[in-house]
Design a protein around this motif. Sequence first.
Motif, PDB file in Angstrom:
ATOM      1  N   ARG A  37       0.858  -1.181   0.000  1.00  0.00           N
ATOM      2  CA  ARG A  37       0.000   0.000   0.000  1.00  0.00           C
ATOM      3  C   ARG A  37       0.897   1.234   0.000  1.00  0.00           C
ATOM      4  N   THR A  38       0.751   2.071  -1.018  1.00  0.00           N
ATOM      5  CA  THR A  38       1.611   3.243  -1.189  1.00  0.00           C
ATOM      6  C   THR A  38       1.539   4.149   0.035  1.00  0.00           C
ATOM      7  N   GLY A  39       2.729   4.582   0.481  1.00  0.00           N
ATOM      8  CA  GLY A  39       2.799   5.550   1.565  1.00  0.00           C
ATOM      9  C   GLY A  39       2.918   4.942   2.949  1.00  0.00           C
ATOM     10  N   PHE A  40       3.033   3.615   3.038  1.00  0.00           N
ATOM     11  CA  PHE A  40       3.083   2.965   4.351  1.00  0.00           C
ATOM     12  C   PHE A  40       4.171   1.908   4.398  1.00  0.00           C
ATOM     13  N   ARG A  41       4.809   1.838   5.555  1.00  0.00           N
ATOM     14  CA  ARG A  41       5.691   0.739   5.896  1.00  0.00           C
ATOM     15  C   ARG A  41       5.141   0.080   7.156  1.00  0.00           C
ATOM     16  N   VAL A  42       5.389  -1.199   7.336  1.00  0.00           N
ATOM     17  CA  VAL A  42       4.918  -1.925   8.512  1.00  0.00           C
ATOM     18  C   VAL A  42       6.102  -2.567   9.203  1.00  0.00           C
ATOM     19  N   LEU A  43       6.193  -2.336  10.510  1.00  0.00           N
ATOM     20  CA  LEU A  43       7.226  -2.968  11.323  1.00  0.00           C
ATOM     21  C   LEU A  43       6.516  -3.815  12.380  1.00  0.00           C
ATOM     22  N   ILE A  44       6.680  -5.129  12.274  1.00  0.00           N
ATOM     23  CA  ILE A  44       5.999  -6.067  13.161  1.00  0.00           C
ATOM     24  C   ILE A  44       6.964  -6.521  14.249  1.00  0.00           C
ATOM     25  N   LEU A  45       6.562  -6.368  15.502  1.00  0.00           N
ATOM     26  CA  LEU A  45       7.351  -6.835  16.633  1.00  0.00           C
ATOM     27  C   LEU A  45       6.643  -8.042  17.240  1.00  0.00           C
ATOM     28  N   TYR A  46       7.299  -9.203  17.218  1.00  0.00           N
ATOM     29  CA  TYR A  46       6.658 -10.361  17.825  1.00  0.00           C
ATOM     30  C   TYR A  46       7.634 -11.119  18.724  1.00  0.00           C
ATOM     31  N   PRO A  47       7.117 -11.797  19.764  1.00  0.00           N
ATOM     32  CA  PRO A  47       7.984 -12.491  20.727  1.00  0.00           C
ATOM     33  C   PRO A  47       8.585 -13.755  20.120  1.00  0.00           C
ATOM     34  N   ASP A  48       9.880 -13.771  20.007  1.00  0.00           N
ATOM     35  CA  ASP A  48      10.576 -14.894  19.370  1.00  0.00           C
ATOM     36  C   ASP A  48      10.300 -16.187  20.131  1.00  0.00           C
TER      37      ASP A  48
END
Length: 442
Positions: free
Chosen positions: A147-158
């Motif tokens: 989606r143009t204009g967005f970045r996603v940074l996902i933080l999840y418990p390893d």
Amino acid sequence: MNFLSTRGQTAPTPIDAALAAGLAPDGGLYVPATIPPLTRPLAALSLPETAHALLAPYFAESALRERLGAICAQAFSFDAPLRALNPPDSWLLELFHGPTAAFKDYAARFLAAALAGLRAPDAADTTIVVATSGDTGAAVASAFHRRTGFRVLILYPDGRVSPRQAHGLGCWGDNVQALRVDGDFDACQRLAKQALGDEALRAQVPLSSANSISLGRLLPQAAYYAHAAAQYYAGHGEPLNFIVPTGNLGNACAALVAKRMGAPVGELRLATNANDTLPRYFGGADYAPQPTRATLANAMDVGAPSNFERLRHWHRDDAELRAAIRAEGVDDATIVETLRAAPGRYGIVPCPHTATGLRVLESLRAHGDERPWAVAATAHPSKFDSIVEPLVGHAVPPPPALAESLARPASAEAMPADYAVLRERLLRTAVDEHRMHTAALP
């Protein structure tokens, strides 16, 4: 309509600004200044039409007002069927028919479309920082992917999500990056909140949230409760009671919003796993977040549920809140027992989280409660194949969209539970994007 912070130190905020911010400046969660009543009957409406009717009062002064119907049609394009279970007056509200096979697909798609609709064409890219205990991250990744204009940074418990959940977090690429955090979900959530509350960082890096702390997640989720309750009332003439498996309380708060708006929602019961912060509180103890325990129902492994602030805001005191909602914890041994018995007892194969809800239903029936109850089925059981399949004795094929994502390669970057590391990463990404943008200029 304006929105207030649960902590009371933020000026009343319009819906569009509250959506874009995610978290209020004082660190609180946005809530509607008032909860408006429904103004039209819902029984004859489809799920997208119900979502539009329910959300319209909140968006009356939004730049999205004229597009709200189209956004709802796109976000709620797959049904949330109410399925009869074997015992009389027992139901399953199936919320796992979206692209990542979890209930969070509905609100994630709504939020992505809403934020895209509010974005100025020449605005800098926004980074969506999302902490996940398993399902949120994949739903957000799917909704914002490319989606143009967005970045996603996902933080999840390893190591604390199922293998298929981990794959679903790391299989997107492009504008989505997954980070394996050395810690539990509460550590991931703290990191996300620190970033969203860091004014100096946000002055350099546009950030927003897609966790259940966001209004763009909370409000749309009320739609499927309102729709199911209205359909049930039309056919049976009485309210439908709901059992909601919960960790961070976002889905439970959405059910309460539907009820307070006037949908024929009856009593609400919460099902948790062995992380018993909520059962302790609703049992009469002081509210006291607990260290997170790893369980089979990992998406509910939350010791400090963020949305508890909303529940407290909406009730005069602890006594009123405890009178309105009850909670019951379900340990791993009982989840195993419930999963193993579910095909014969209910005619279904549930996921471990839905199993906690079924256990609460069994407890109600054992105490003579004959009212109609619906358990919110939060995810497709195939996402937890390593847990479910040995207990039911056969394979549980994933639905087509989930199978497609599992066929793609996946990767995630390891990261310590250290905010300085996350902050530096966000700043570095912003600098790299600025250089790329500058180089592309004529």
